[in-house]
Design a protein around this motif. Structure first.
Motif, short mmCIF file in Angstrom:
data_model
loop_
_atom_site.label_atom_id
_atom_site.label_comp_id
_atom_site.label_asym_id
_atom_site.label_seq_id
_atom_site.Cartn_x
_atom_site.Cartn_y
_atom_site.Cartn_z
N GLY A 203 0.80 -1.21 0.00
CA GLY A 203 0.00 0.00 0.00
C GLY A 203 0.84 1.27 0.00
O GLY A 203 2.04 1.28 0.35
N ALA A 204 0.24 2.37 -0.39
CA ALA A 204 0.93 3.66 -0.54
C ALA A 204 1.23 4.30 0.81
O ALA A 204 0.62 4.01 1.84
N SER A 205 2.21 5.21 0.77
CA SER A 205 2.51 6.06 1.94
C SER A 205 1.57 7.27 1.90
O SER A 205 1.36 7.88 0.85
N ASP A 213 -4.18 10.33 10.23
CA ASP A 213 -3.11 9.41 10.58
C ASP A 213 -2.10 9.29 9.43
O ASP A 213 -2.37 9.66 8.29
N LEU A 214 -0.93 8.75 9.78
CA LEU A 214 0.09 8.49 8.77
C LEU A 214 0.09 7.00 8.43
O LEU A 214 -0.17 6.15 9.29
N TYR A 215 0.47 6.71 7.16
CA TYR A 215 0.74 5.34 6.71
C TYR A 215 2.09 5.37 6.01
O TYR A 215 2.35 6.26 5.19
N GLU A 216 2.93 4.37 6.33
CA GLU A 216 4.27 4.40 5.78
C GLU A 216 4.66 3.05 5.18
O GLU A 216 4.46 1.99 5.80
N SER A 217 5.27 3.11 3.95
CA SER A 217 5.70 1.89 3.25
C SER A 217 7.09 2.04 2.64
O SER A 217 7.45 1.32 1.72
N PHE A 218 7.90 2.99 3.18
CA PHE A 218 9.25 3.21 2.65
C PHE A 218 10.09 1.95 2.87
O PHE A 218 10.36 1.54 4.01
N VAL A 224 3.12 0.09 7.22
CA VAL A 224 2.91 0.36 8.65
C VAL A 224 1.86 1.46 8.80
O VAL A 224 1.93 2.49 8.13
N GLY A 225 0.89 1.25 9.67
CA GLY A 225 -0.12 2.26 9.94
C GLY A 225 -1.42 1.66 10.41
O GLY A 225 -1.58 0.44 10.36
N PRO A 226 -2.31 2.49 10.90
CA PRO A 226 -2.16 3.95 11.03
C PRO A 226 -1.23 4.35 12.16
O PRO A 226 -1.14 3.69 13.17
N GLY A 276 6.66 12.70 -4.08
CA GLY A 276 5.47 13.52 -4.30
C GLY A 276 4.27 12.74 -4.79
O GLY A 276 3.20 13.33 -4.97
N ALA A 277 4.43 11.41 -5.00
CA ALA A 277 3.29 10.63 -5.49
C ALA A 277 3.48 9.15 -5.18
O ALA A 277 4.62 8.68 -5.03
N SER A 278 2.37 8.43 -5.07
CA SER A 278 2.35 6.96 -4.99
C SER A 278 1.34 6.49 -6.03
O SER A 278 0.13 6.65 -5.85
N LEU A 279 1.89 5.91 -7.11
CA LEU A 279 1.02 5.57 -8.25
C LEU A 279 0.81 4.06 -8.40
O LEU A 279 -0.29 3.62 -8.74
N GLU A 280 1.84 3.27 -8.21
CA GLU A 280 1.72 1.81 -8.30
C GLU A 280 1.68 1.25 -6.88
O GLU A 280 2.69 1.29 -6.17
N ASN A 281 0.58 0.74 -6.49
CA ASN A 281 0.42 0.23 -5.13
C ASN A 281 -0.63 -0.87 -5.11
O ASN A 281 -1.25 -1.18 -6.13
N ALA A 282 -0.84 -1.44 -3.96
CA ALA A 282 -1.75 -2.58 -3.83
C ALA A 282 -3.17 -2.21 -4.15
O ALA A 282 -3.98 -3.08 -4.48
N PHE A 283 -3.48 -0.92 -4.07
CA PHE A 283 -4.87 -0.52 -4.31
C PHE A 283 -5.05 0.08 -5.70
O PHE A 283 -6.15 0.52 -6.05
#
Length: 418
Positions: A203-205, A213-218, A224-226, A276-283
Motif C-alpha cells: 500500500g501507498a505512503s 493518521d500516517l501510513y508508511e511503506s518506505f 505500517v499504519g495507522p 510527491g506521489a504513490s502511483l503503483e500500489n496494492a490498491f
C-alpha cells in the motif's frame, strides 16, 4: 637725736643717717651698713609650667578608597529560552556523507518564483538527478518560504519527481525530509500521498490520510499504519529507517513507530521511484502530495544515533523548525544572592589641631639680682637725683634698702618702715 613720729620726715633719706625703728617700747637705730649686711635678698626664678590634659585632635582630608569585590551569586535565576534565529545564509554545515546516496535541496535550484521544475540536481555528488519530463506533472519553485529558504511546491497534484533506479539492491536505508502539508487531515485520498519507495504489492505512503493518521511503506514489504502523529500542516522533519530487523518512523527526532521485528526490505521497479506521489500500489490508486518540500537526503544504510543527531541539528537549525527545538525549561524566578568581599585601601590627608589643657604650678627658688633704676634716690650716700621723688624709695609691700633702690619682699626682712 630728737624723736620723730611716723609722719615726721626722715633725715636718713637725705643724709645717710641710720634709721630709727620702734619695736614695742624699744627704740633701735639701724645704720645702713648694718642693714645691708643683715639682709639676704630673695631672688625669684623663672616659673616652670607643667601642662596636663588631653589634646583635642581635628583630622581633615579626603581618604582614597580602593575596593575589590568578589561576587559569588547563588544559582537562583530566571531561565529564558532563546529562539532559533533565521539562517538565510547558513555557513557550511556539518553533514554526514558516509553512505549518502542522494541529496535534493530546493536552494540549489536557480529559478524564478512559480517556474516549473523539470530536473532537481543531486547534491551528494552521485549524479542521481530527479526529473519530470511531463510539463503537467512538474512542481513549481517558490523562494523565501521557510526561514528564508526556497521550496519545491506540489499543491494538489498531479506533481511529482522521478528518481533514478539506485535503490533496488539496498538491504537498509534511511530518508530524511523537511516538508509541510497544506491540510491535516487530507481533504481527499487523491491528495494524501507522499512518495513511492515500495513494491507495487504494498500500500501507498500517506502524509496524512483523510483520518489525519500516517501510513508508511518506505522500503518495506508490509505497510505500517495507522500512525498517530502531531499536526503535519506545519514544517516538520520526517524520518524513516528500514532494515531486515528494524523499522522506525520519526517526526522531529521523536519516534512515532519503532519495531525490531523481522522486516522484508523491498523497493520499486526501475523508473517507479517517486517523490510527491504513490502511483503503483496494492490498491491501484494514485495519491499525490499536497504541500511543500525543502530538502531530502537518502542514505544507503540506517544512521546511528550520533549521525542522526548531527543531521537533525543541521536540518532543524537551517529551517528553524520550532517543533524539534530543545524543550523550553521551566522558568525559575528568583533574586541572585551576592556576597561581596571588599578590600579597602585608604590614604588620608590629615591636619592635626591640638588645643591642650594646661595646669601650671610655678616653683620659685632662685634669688634675682636687680640693678638699681637710673635716676632714683640713693640713701647710702645721701644724694638725691633731681629726677626722683622721695616716694620712689617706697616698695609696695616691702622696703627700700639704703644701699640703693632695690625692693626687698616680704616686709618682714626689712627693719625700716618705708
Amino acid at each position: 637725736m630728737p624723736y620723730r613720729g611716723a609722719d615726721t620726715p626722715r633725715p636718713c633719706q637725705r643724709h645717710g643717717w641710720g634709721r630709727m625703728v620702734i619695736v614695742g617700747t624699744a627704740i633701735a637705730i639701724l645704720f645702713p651698713s648694718i642693714l645691708r649686711a643683715s639682709i639676704t635678698p630673695t631672688v625669684f626664678s623663672t616659673p616652670t609650667a607643667t601642662a596636663t590634659g588631653t589634646p583635642t585632635k581635628t583630622i581633615t582630608g579626603k581618604a582614597t578608597n580602593t575596593a575589590t569585590n568578589t561576587v559569588t551569586p547563588t544559582p537562583s535565576f530566571h531561565i529564558q529560552q532563546q529562539p532559533i534565529e533565521p539562517r538565510v545564509n547558513t555557513p557550511t554545515p556539518t553533514i554526514i556523507t558516509a553512505n549518502l546516496l542522494a541529496w535534493y535541496k530546493a536552494d540549489t535550484l536557480v529559478l524564478a518564483d512559480g517556474a516549473a521544475i523539470s530536473s532537481w540536481a543531486d547534491s551528494s555528488g552521485n549524479g542521481y538527478t530527479a526529473t519530470q519530463a511531463t510539463g503537467g506533472n512538474q512542481p513549481t519553485f517558490q523562494s523565501n518560504v521557510v526561514n528564508g529558504w526556497p521550496v519545491v511546491r506540489m499543491n494538489f497534484g498531479p506533481y511529482y519527481m522521478v528518481l533514478p533506479n539506485f535503490m533496488s539492491s539496498l538491504t537498509a536505508a534511511e530518508i530524511l525530509i523537511v516538508l509541510k502539508a497544506n491540510a491535516d487531515p487530507a481533504v481527499q485520498g487523491a491528495n494524501a500521498g507522499l512518495w513511492q519507495f515500495q513494491t507495487a504489492a504494498v500500500g501507498a505512503s500517506h502524509y496524512p490520510w483523510v483520518s489525519g493518521d500516517l501510513y508508511e511503506s518506505f522500503g518495506t514489504g508490509a505497510r505500517v499504519g495507522p500512525i498517530t502523529a502531531p499536526a503535519v500542516d506545519q514544517w516538520r522533519l520526517y524520518n524513516v529507517g528500514t532494515s531486515a530487523s528494524h523499522y522506525v518512523v520519526r517526526m522531529d527526532t521523536t519516534s512515532l513507530y519503532d519495531s525490531t521485528a523481522a522486516n522484508t526490505v523491498g523497493w520499486p521497479a526501475s523508473g517507479k521511484t517517486y517523490i510527491g506521489a504513490s502511483l503503483e500500489n496494492a490498491f491501484a490508486s494514485a495519491h499525490y502530495f499536497n504541500g511543500d518540500i525543502a530538502e531530502v537526503l537518502i542514505y544507503g544504510s540506517e544512521l546511528n544515533s550520533t549521525q542522526r543527531t548531527v543531521m537533525s541539528n543541521y536540518l532543524c537549525g537551517k529551517y528553524a523548525l520550532a517543533a524539534c527545538a530543545p524543550p523550553t525549561p521551566t522558568p525559575v524566578v528568583g533574586t541572585p544572592t551576592v556576597t561581596p568581599t571588599n578590600t579597602i585601601t585608604q590614604t588620608p590627608t590629615v591636619t592635626l589641631t591640638y588645643t591642650p589643657s594646661r595646669t601650671a604650678t610655678p616653683t620659685n627658688t632662685a634669688t634675682p639680682t636687680q640693678t638699681p633704676r637710673p635716676g632714683c634716690c640713693n640713701c647710702q650716700n645721701g644724694t638725691v637725683n633731681a629726677a626722683c621723688s622721695l616716694t620712689d624709695e617706697h616698695c609696695p609691700g616691702g622696703c627700700c634698702a639704703s644701699g640703693g633702690d632695690t625692693c626687698f619682699i616680704p616686709f618682714a626682712v626689712c627693719a625700716v618702715v618705708p
